[in-house]
Design an enzyme around this catalytic site. Sequence first.
Site: not given
Length: 237
Positions: A85, A169, A171
């Site tokens: 990001c 994202h 994660e």
Amino acid sequence: MSLRLALLNAAHDAEHNRRNFRREVDADLVEFHVTEGELPEGFAFDGCLVTGSRASVYWDEPWIDELASWVGEAIDRDVPFLGVCFGHQLLAHTLGGTVAPMDSYEIGYRTVEHDGTNPLLDGVNEEFTVFTTHSDHVAELPPGATEFARNDYGVHGFRDGDVFAVQFHPEYDPQTAEDVASGKDLPDERIERVLDGITAENYRAACEAKRLFDNFTDYVRGRQITGGEGERVAGDD
């Protein structure tokens, strides 16, 4: 082979990033709170991760310039990078690309496609689900960089040598997605739609993209084994 990676945590509230990256990345992560001006004193790392942030890379803030300068020198020293990001955008900016505001905000579980050519997304379906949240994008790739993932909002992945970057994202866990979405300055109806989409089914689908963390650490290990080339060579087990 144990890896030592610098975690350049660009979140102003670092807790989510710390928890998520430590859970997903199989390496010794040495964390630096870059918004507070913390940067490594040297470059003795096997690789680096640059996280997301509420900041924009074009903001006139000293910590962003200092981070970009350190990252640029680390890249010149052949340190492999993975950016997520804001990290994706910072790497593009540092390498000579252009980051700009978008006409609309991308947020929520979305579909991204990749071209099947990049080792970072080995084992991931060419059309896959990810959580997104960003109002800036890489409007122009760095010279020599190659795009490998995108959707209708634009570039979602590029590579330049040992530098890999993704806009989405991988994660995020559901709690992070809920907390981030709830805090956005967007119309209530849109926030409710995003929150309604944070389901167990969508999260399970998005977990496929987490494979890129193992792919990155495998790439770094392979680069060490082959003396600087991250691609596996014919005959390797």
